[in-house]
Design an enzyme around this catalytic site. Structure first.
Site, PDB file in Angstrom:
ATOM      1  CB  THR A  17      -0.942   0.019   1.218  1.00 42.16           C
ATOM      2  OG1 THR A  17      -0.161  -0.090   2.415  1.00 42.16           O
ATOM      3  CG2 THR A  17      -1.948  -1.124   1.149  1.00 42.16           C
ATOM      4  CE1 TYR A  58      -2.240  -0.242  -3.345  1.00 40.48           C
ATOM      5  CE2 TYR A  58      -3.634   1.605  -3.975  1.00 40.48           C
ATOM      6  CZ  TYR A  58      -3.419   0.472  -3.218  1.00 40.48           C
ATOM      7  OH  TYR A  58      -4.384   0.054  -2.328  1.00 40.48           O
TER       8      TYR A  58
END
Length: 246
Positions: free
Chosen positions: A24, A87
């Site tokens: 993350t 991401y």
């Protein structure tokens, strides 16, 4: 996640596997995309295979970053994915690979998470307000602050309802900017919200682009008769004592 055999061992003898593991660190992923993909994409596939072989459902937790962040109305569960960051790409690949490996997969997208453990936006803001007279927070990024406890509750409700495989959105209802959320944090912390001043994303350039619009729709839940998570402000008022520790 990187070890397929370890995933198989973890899935043995269970009915539901919930994949909460993820890379993350959004900015770090821009220069380490292959490493992020090992966790967010390949790891998700490993766990999907393990769940399939164990006869278990898979809940693949995903993110608003799979969308392009340019919409002006809430993203539907079946809206095309168009990630703008490393991401987002790795998480979108994780969705695709998980569903491809195991047909009994619930993709549960969430966003703007906060909770009682680990780092989160509300605690960061409250701590900064303890140290500084004023804060500048971006007002041109809009989303749905969401309590991790509410996400966990919704996952349980989806599983209990034997929800059909597919995508669902686990975010609070309503919407607010980061600036508005920071003002709510100030209010819950017992200080003047006016100490939080609005600014733009141009003042905080980051390696990874942030979605300007991260509001997710909840129609798939409503079609099943499952109540979405409540309004973000009401839920934060409930969560604030445990999240802020005050």
């Amino acid at each position: 996640m990187r070890d397929a055999d370890a995933c198989r061992r973890a899935a043995e003898g269970v009915d539901v596997v919930v994949n909460c593991a993820a890379w993350t660190a959004v900015d770090d992923a821009e220069t380490a995309e292959p490493a992020a993909a090992q966790v967010n994409a390949t790891g998700a596939e490993h766990l999907a295979v393990a769940a399939r072989e164990a006869g278990a459902r898979l809940v693949q937790v995903s993110t608003d970053y799979v969308f392009d962040g340019r919409a002006t109305s809430p993203y539907a569960e079946d809206a095309p994915v168009a990630p703008q960051s490393a991401y987002g790409r790795t998480k979108a690949d994780g969705e695709r690979l998980a569903v491809g490996a195991h047909t009994d997969t619930l993709v549960v997208r969430t966003a703007w998470l906060y909770g009682a453990h680990g780092r989160c936006f509300p605690r960061t803001i409250a701590g900064a307000l303890d140290q500084r007279d004023t804060l500048d927070v971006v007002d041109d990024q809009v989303g749905q602050p969401t309590w991790t406890a509410d996400v966990a509750d919704l996952v349980l409700r989806l599983v209990a309802a034997d929800a059909p495989a597919g995508a669902y959105h686990a975010t609070s209802s309503g919407q607010v900017s980061w600036h508005g959320f920071a003002q709510a944090v100030a209010e819950e912390a017992g200080t003047d919200p006016a100490r939080v001043r609005p600014t733009t994303s141009a003042a905080f350039v980051r390696p990874a682009p942030r979605p300007a619009y991260s509001v997710l729709g909840h129609d798939a839940l409503r079609r099943l008769g499952i109540e979405p998570i409540g309004d973000w402000r009401e839920r934060f008022a409930v969560a604030a004592p445990s999240v802020l520790g005050r």
